[in-house]
Write an enzyme that holds these catalytic residues in place. Sequence first.
Site, PDB file in Angstrom:
ATOM      1  N   GLY A 108       1.133  -1.290  -0.161  1.00 38.50           N
ATOM      2  CA  GLY A 108       0.264  -0.178  -0.052  1.00 38.50           C
ATOM      3  C   GLY A 108       1.229   1.647   0.028  1.00 38.50           C
ATOM      4  O   GLY A 108       2.304   1.039  -0.240  1.00 38.50           O
ATOM      5  N   ASN A 109       0.313   2.330   0.462  1.00 40.14           N
ATOM      6  CA  ASN A 109       0.831   3.438   0.643  1.00 40.14           C
ATOM      7  C   ASN A 109      -0.214   4.704   1.110  1.00 40.14           C
ATOM      8  O   ASN A 109      -0.600   4.119   1.998  1.00 40.14           O
ATOM      9  CB  ASN A 109       0.745   4.002  -0.967  1.00 40.14           C
ATOM     10  CG  ASN A 109      -0.219   4.150  -1.348  1.00 40.14           C
ATOM     11  OD1 ASN A 109      -0.931   5.411  -0.714  1.00 40.14           O
ATOM     12  ND2 ASN A 109      -0.220   4.048  -2.399  1.00 40.14           N
ATOM     13  N   ARG A 110       1.124   5.453   1.420  1.00 38.50           N
ATOM     14  CA  ARG A 110       0.746   6.446   2.908  1.00 38.50           C
ATOM     15  C   ARG A 110      -0.804   8.132   2.263  1.00 38.50           C
ATOM     16  O   ARG A 110      -1.463   8.150   3.337  1.00 38.50           O
ATOM     17  CB  ARG A 110       1.761   7.246   3.338  1.00 38.50           C
ATOM     18  CG  ARG A 110       2.776   6.875   4.090  1.00 38.50           C
ATOM     19  CD  ARG A 110       3.628   7.429   4.369  1.00 38.50           C
ATOM     20  NE  ARG A 110       4.790   6.819   4.924  1.00 38.50           N
ATOM     21  CZ  ARG A 110       5.126   6.484   6.161  1.00 38.50           C
ATOM     22  NH1 ARG A 110       4.374   5.739   6.889  1.00 38.50           N
ATOM     23  NH2 ARG A 110       6.456   5.017   6.044  1.00 38.50           N
ATOM     24  N   ALA A 130      -2.940   8.474  -5.204  1.00 39.91           N
ATOM     25  CA  ALA A 130      -1.813   7.532  -5.221  1.00 39.91           C
ATOM     26  C   ALA A 130      -1.327   6.000  -5.507  1.00 39.91           C
ATOM     27  O   ALA A 130      -2.259   5.011  -4.935  1.00 39.91           O
ATOM     28  CB  ALA A 130      -1.194   7.549  -3.685  1.00 39.91           C
TER      29      ALA A 130
END
Length: 397
Positions: free
Chosen positions: A206-208, A273
């Site tokens: 995943g990402n932030r 994102a």
Amino acid sequence: MGGLKGQHIVLIVGGGIAAYKAPDLVRRLAERGAEVRVVMTRGAEHFVTATTFHAISHHRVYHSLWDTETESGMAHLQLARWADIVLVAPATAHLIAELAHGFAGDLATTLALATDARLVLAPAMNRRMWRHPATGINVETLAARGARILGPATGELAERESGPGRMLEPVEIAQALDGAGPLAGKRVLVTAGPTEEPIDPVRFVGNRSSGRMGYAVANAALNAGAEVTLVSGPTALAPPSGAKLIPVRTAGEMAKAVDEHIADNELFISVAAVADYTPKQPAKDKIKKTGKTLTLELVRTPDILAEVAAAKKRPYCVGFAAETTDVVEHARAKLREKKLDLICANRVGDEHGFGREDNALVAISADGETDLGHGSKQVLAERLIALIAERLPHESG
Ligand code: PMT
């Protein structure tokens, strides 16, 4: 939200300094054909008088639950039935808390509880009060129940501090309610948030991204009168009321949702994102801790934005570029490679970007750069939407 002509609006005026703008709001709503009745909270009476509202609305002003002038003292039920829209402006932190928890201690809160009309709030308060988690939860509770939240704007506040908390200008509130903003009649698709690419049933890449920037863009497009579809990866945010939300998890699901909904949109704003790579073969069962190292084979995901921009019949395409170095240069390269109309460069990894409430954006197109400045994501989103609205009719392909 449709036009205001013939709409019945009950304006609840809360007890904040922005109450001084409420008489102008009555005038702006009436100019657009709405019929307005004013309910003042006890706090509002400290800032503005009933005589002013009476003179501007040409109707009596309501204060009390125990009003003997109204037939059998049932003003709350009469107004609740009469209203198409209950607009709270300024919506103070206290009033928002009361509405979120269903309090019914005065005329304003009782009628808000008794009505089927659409609830719209224009918050106004000190920036610390706006940012307090209690206020955040109360606003999210109301939004999740379908209330529409207009603003607040960021700027100079009454206490000479600067930050989010200013009530939107009356003309902006009237415009947003009228669906008559610069994007009126336009369809906009926004992607937001992160994607989660499964490694096994319990883990993912995943990402932030929190989704805040994308949700702010969707909200600003709604405020500008657009019809908004929001394709969102997993976030903890309440979707802006009025947007059509399509929740997705992976890049593949996001690509499919965009593909299914992009037709007939005049504008595509890709704030998500999106993972560039996804595990080639997610494990069916939870991967056990056996070897010293674990190698994951990743494959490229579809570039959703580039695919939309490459289509023959395409909307006006706006991308976002999150960069840690040479922000504008890298964003410019993406503008060219993905054949976009506009790209917003934001620096991430230090005090801006992922997960934070503030951001700093530069909008870049083939003909130059516009610095949208630094501020809350909502304020930057409003500036971006204003910029796009100026360009849209001339540049969409
Ligand atoms: O969600 P927040 O916490 O508020 O943070 C906001 C943000 C930093 C995520 C946002 O402002 C932002 O910059 N989003 C894009 C981040 C990014 O992934 O950029 P990119 O350089 O990987 O991609 C460039 C553009 O192509 C983006 O518009 C992206 O949505 C799009 N893209 C990328 C990869 C892919 N497979 N498909 C895409 O559509």
